[in-house]
Write an enzyme that holds these catalytic residues in place. Sequence first.
Site, PDB file in Angstrom:
ATOM      1  N   HIS A  55     153.761  65.102  76.699  1.00 15.64           N
ATOM      2  CA  HIS A  55     153.896  64.796  75.265  1.00 15.64           C
ATOM      3  C   HIS A  55     154.427  63.389  74.999  1.00 15.64           C
ATOM      4  O   HIS A  55     154.924  63.123  73.904  1.00 15.64           O
ATOM      5  CB  HIS A  55     154.799  65.842  74.579  1.00 15.64           C
ATOM      6  CG  HIS A  55     154.177  67.211  74.530  1.00 15.64           C
ATOM      7  ND1 HIS A  55     154.901  68.371  74.326  1.00 15.64           N
ATOM      8  CD2 HIS A  55     152.885  67.611  74.657  1.00 15.64           C
ATOM      9  CE1 HIS A  55     154.081  69.414  74.334  1.00 15.64           C
ATOM     10  NE2 HIS A  55     152.858  68.984  74.538  1.00 15.64           N
ATOM     11  N   CYS A  82     154.514  44.025  66.796  1.00 16.95           N
ATOM     12  CA  CYS A  82     154.008  44.353  68.127  1.00 16.95           C
ATOM     13  C   CYS A  82     154.196  43.138  69.035  1.00 16.95           C
ATOM     14  O   CYS A  82     153.727  42.047  68.697  1.00 16.95           O
ATOM     15  CB  CYS A  82     152.529  44.730  68.037  1.00 16.95           C
ATOM     16  SG  CYS A  82     151.751  44.834  69.669  1.00 16.95           S
ATOM     17  N   LEU A  96     166.840  81.090  79.161  1.00 16.36           N
ATOM     18  CA  LEU A  96     167.998  81.839  78.683  1.00 16.36           C
ATOM     19  C   LEU A  96     167.619  83.271  78.369  1.00 16.36           C
ATOM     20  O   LEU A  96     168.404  84.191  78.541  1.00 16.36           O
ATOM     21  CB  LEU A  96     168.528  81.211  77.389  1.00 16.36           C
ATOM     22  CG  LEU A  96     169.263  79.875  77.476  1.00 16.36           C
ATOM     23  CD1 LEU A  96     169.712  79.461  76.085  1.00 16.36           C
ATOM     24  CD2 LEU A  96     170.444  79.988  78.433  1.00 16.36           C
TER      25      LEU A  96
HETATM   26  C1  BJW Z   1     167.087  77.080  77.998  1.00 18.79           C
HETATM   27  C2  BJW Z   1     168.328  76.479  77.928  1.00 18.79           C
HETATM   28  C3  BJW Z   1     168.992  76.299  79.134  1.00 18.79           C
HETATM   29  C4  BJW Z   1     167.594  76.569  75.939  1.00 18.79           C
HETATM   30  N1  BJW Z   1     168.426  76.705  80.255  1.00 18.79           N
HETATM   31  N2  BJW Z   1     166.541  77.484  79.122  1.00 18.79           N
HETATM   32  C5  BJW Z   1     146.968  78.330  67.532  1.00 18.79           C
HETATM   33  C6  BJW Z   1     146.889  78.836  68.815  1.00 18.79           C
HETATM   34  C7  BJW Z   1     146.955  77.995  69.908  1.00 18.79           C
HETATM   35  C8  BJW Z   1     147.121  76.646  69.744  1.00 18.79           C
HETATM   36  C9  BJW Z   1     147.201  76.141  68.479  1.00 18.79           C
HETATM   37  C10 BJW Z   1     147.124  76.965  67.388  1.00 18.79           C
HETATM   38  N3  BJW Z   1     147.232  76.200  66.282  1.00 18.79           N
HETATM   39  C11 BJW Z   1     147.408  74.911  66.664  1.00 18.79           C
HETATM   40  C12 BJW Z   1     147.387  74.865  68.005  1.00 18.79           C
HETATM   41  C13 BJW Z   1     147.566  73.666  68.844  1.00 18.79           C
HETATM   42  C14 BJW Z   1     148.953  73.112  68.778  1.00 18.79           C
HETATM   43  C15 BJW Z   1     149.985  74.227  68.963  1.00 18.79           C
HETATM   44  O1  BJW Z   1     150.284  74.641  70.065  1.00 18.79           O
HETATM   45  N4  BJW Z   1     150.571  74.706  67.865  1.00 18.79           N
HETATM   46  C16 BJW Z   1     151.548  75.805  67.941  1.00 18.79           C
HETATM   47  C17 BJW Z   1     152.641  75.572  66.924  1.00 18.79           C
HETATM   48  C18 BJW Z   1     150.787  77.102  67.769  1.00 18.79           C
HETATM   49  N5  BJW Z   1     149.046  72.169  69.871  1.00 18.79           N
HETATM   50  C19 BJW Z   1     148.708  70.915  69.727  1.00 18.79           C
HETATM   51  O2  BJW Z   1     148.341  70.448  68.663  1.00 18.79           O
HETATM   52  C20 BJW Z   1     148.736  70.061  70.964  1.00 18.79           C
HETATM   53  N6  BJW Z   1     147.493  69.382  71.101  1.00 18.79           N
HETATM   54  C21 BJW Z   1     146.350  70.042  71.355  1.00 18.79           C
HETATM   55  O3  BJW Z   1     146.291  71.250  71.421  1.00 18.79           O
HETATM   56  O4  BJW Z   1     145.305  69.212  71.530  1.00 18.79           O
HETATM   57  C22 BJW Z   1     144.040  69.780  71.756  1.00 18.79           C
HETATM   58  C23 BJW Z   1     143.086  69.200  70.788  1.00 18.79           C
HETATM   59  C24 BJW Z   1     143.435  68.137  69.994  1.00 18.79           C
HETATM   60  C25 BJW Z   1     142.550  67.615  69.102  1.00 18.79           C
HETATM   61  C26 BJW Z   1     141.294  68.172  69.016  1.00 18.79           C
HETATM   62  C27 BJW Z   1     140.941  69.245  69.825  1.00 18.79           C
HETATM   63  C28 BJW Z   1     141.851  69.761  70.712  1.00 18.79           C
HETATM   64  C29 BJW Z   1     149.792  68.976  70.858  1.00 18.79           C
HETATM   65  C30 BJW Z   1     151.164  69.551  70.892  1.00 18.79           C
HETATM   66  C31 BJW Z   1     152.183  68.438  70.685  1.00 18.79           C
HETATM   67  C32 BJW Z   1     153.608  68.979  70.672  1.00 18.79           C
HETATM   68  N7  BJW Z   1     154.480  67.965  70.233  1.00 18.79           N
HETATM   69  C33 BJW Z   1     155.916  68.239  70.184  1.00 18.79           C
HETATM   70  C34 BJW Z   1     156.626  67.093  69.424  1.00 18.79           C
HETATM   71  C35 BJW Z   1     156.340  65.710  70.011  1.00 18.79           C
HETATM   72  C36 BJW Z   1     157.356  65.224  70.955  1.00 18.79           C
HETATM   73  C37 BJW Z   1     158.784  65.275  70.401  1.00 18.79           C
HETATM   74  O5  BJW Z   1     159.018  64.968  69.228  1.00 18.79           O
HETATM   75  O6  BJW Z   1     159.679  65.593  71.212  1.00 18.79           O
HETATM   76  O7  BJW Z   1     156.426  68.438  71.498  1.00 18.79           O
HETATM   77  S1  BJW Z   1     156.321  69.783  69.354  1.00 18.79           S
HETATM   78  C38 BJW Z   1     157.683  70.197  70.364  1.00 18.79           C
HETATM   79  O8  BJW Z   1     157.396  71.465  71.032  1.00 18.79           O
HETATM   80  C39 BJW Z   1     157.721  69.100  71.466  1.00 18.79           C
HETATM   81  C40 BJW Z   1     157.934  69.961  72.694  1.00 18.79           C
HETATM   82  O9  BJW Z   1     157.524  69.244  73.869  1.00 18.79           O
HETATM   83  C41 BJW Z   1     157.127  71.187  72.416  1.00 18.79           C
HETATM   84  C42 BJW Z   1     157.490  72.365  73.264  1.00 18.79           C
HETATM   85  O10 BJW Z   1     158.778  72.833  73.006  1.00 18.79           O
HETATM   86  P1  BJW Z   1     159.669  73.413  74.188  1.00 18.79           P
HETATM   87  O11 BJW Z   1     159.904  72.353  75.197  1.00 18.79           O
HETATM   88  O12 BJW Z   1     159.109  74.681  74.685  1.00 18.79           O
HETATM   89  O13 BJW Z   1     161.073  73.625  73.450  1.00 18.79           O
HETATM   90  P2  BJW Z   1     161.567  74.845  72.531  1.00 18.79           P
HETATM   91  O14 BJW Z   1     162.694  74.341  71.717  1.00 18.79           O
HETATM   92  O15 BJW Z   1     160.448  75.488  71.841  1.00 18.79           O
HETATM   93  O16 BJW Z   1     162.120  75.901  73.595  1.00 18.79           O
HETATM   94  C43 BJW Z   1     163.280  75.663  74.368  1.00 18.79           C
HETATM   95  C44 BJW Z   1     163.418  76.837  75.322  1.00 18.79           C
HETATM   96  O17 BJW Z   1     164.476  76.541  76.216  1.00 18.79           O
HETATM   97  C45 BJW Z   1     163.764  78.154  74.628  1.00 18.79           C
HETATM   98  O18 BJW Z   1     162.899  79.152  75.149  1.00 18.79           O
HETATM   99  C46 BJW Z   1     165.205  78.416  75.029  1.00 18.79           C
HETATM  100  O19 BJW Z   1     165.488  79.799  75.212  1.00 18.79           O
HETATM  101  C47 BJW Z   1     165.307  77.699  76.336  1.00 18.79           C
HETATM  102  N8  BJW Z   1     166.614  77.169  76.669  1.00 18.79           N
HETATM  103  N9  BJW Z   1     168.615  76.210  76.572  1.00 18.79           N
HETATM  104  C48 BJW Z   1     167.206  77.335  80.188  1.00 18.79           C
HETATM  105  N10 BJW Z   1     170.232  75.731  79.136  1.00 18.79           N
END
Ligand code: BJW
Length: 233
Positions: A107, A134, A202
């Site tokens: 990402h 830029c 967790l």
């Molecule tokens: C611990 C802990 C400890 C805490 N020890 N554990 C419907 C179905 C399927 C897909 C889609 C859909 N509708 C839309 C989509 C696609 C969409 C998507 O997935 N949406 C969902 C909301 C459903 N995805 C996209 O758009 C992606 N692109 C894509 O699919 O392209 C294909 C395509 C494109 C164009 C045309 C055609 C095809 C792009 C996704 C981009 C995500 N971006 C973000 C933000 C940007 C970066 C930033 O600002 O940081 O990325 S969103 C945000 O979520 C960030 C993260 O990387 C990402 C994942 O989150 P993560 O890392 O899992 O964190 P959390 O907070 O969710 O979870 C933390 C976990 O840790 C928890 O479980 C806790 O329990 C645990 N935890 N402390 C161990 N100490």
Amino acid sequence: MRMVVLTGAGISAESGLATFRDAEGLWENHRIEDVATPEAFVRRPELVQRFYNARRHQLVHGDIQPNAAHRALVRLEKEWEGEFLLVTQNIDDLHERAGSQNLIHLHGELRKVRCLACGFLVPWDEEIVVGSRCPGCGESDSLRPHVVWFGEMPLELDRIGAALSRCDLFLAIGTSGHVYPAAGFVESARYQGGARCIEFNLSATEISDAFHEHHLGRSGDLLPGWVENFLRD
Ligand code: BJW
């Protein structure tokens, strides 16, 4: 033996960086989906830049250090003799600061910016403000954070897909399984690669059922011991 490790925000939580879903997906009362999209950047660029400026500032100037889980993965990569690929969804640089080598930022990276005019990708530790230029082409107000927003294509998917389809072991650490395509990697590893799949979190997640094995707790507590045992066996 080949291994792919996927990390999410949970691995950096013990370093002091907020996760997304644990903060109820909110930042200053805005849903993450409303600040992390290209549409939001067009509609309200100052809001989006402020979100990333604040996080970049914290990462560069705050007291943020890699934790025991980041270090355990460095040890795993160094001491294990098979192929190793680390894929992180995190835009922080804690894996590289800890010493990880074979690493993909799915990402993007918070400490880089991209020019929308010329495509220049450049390390950037400052704020992006109105009038920022830029360094490549000199254009003003053309810089955006080098991150992947909803609806945008994640990075290096071909390389990741190839690694998943032939891996023997897949670890997912600190990720909620809410966001695709990362949430689908376990299925690829399991059904294309035939991998054993292990989740560290967790608590149970949306995708827990897809894993063979679960370790519940803080990744900084769990991983050093798991790596120690794994390398010994
Ligand atoms: C611990 C802990 C400890 C805490 N020890 N554990 C419907 C179905 C399927 C897909 C889609 C859909 N509708 C839309 C989509 C696609 C969409 C998507 O997935 N949406 C969902 C909301 C459903 N995805 C996209 O758009 C992606 N692109 C894509 O699919 O392209 C294909 C395509 C494109 C164009 C045309 C055609 C095809 C792009 C996704 C981009 C995500 N971006 C973000 C933000 C940007 C970066 C930033 O600002 O940081 O990325 S969103 C945000 O979520 C960030 C993260 O990387 C990402 C994942 O989150 P993560 O890392 O899992 O964190 P959390 O907070 O969710 O979870 C933390 C976990 O840790 C928890 O479980 C806790 O329990 C645990 N935890 N402390 C161990 N100490």
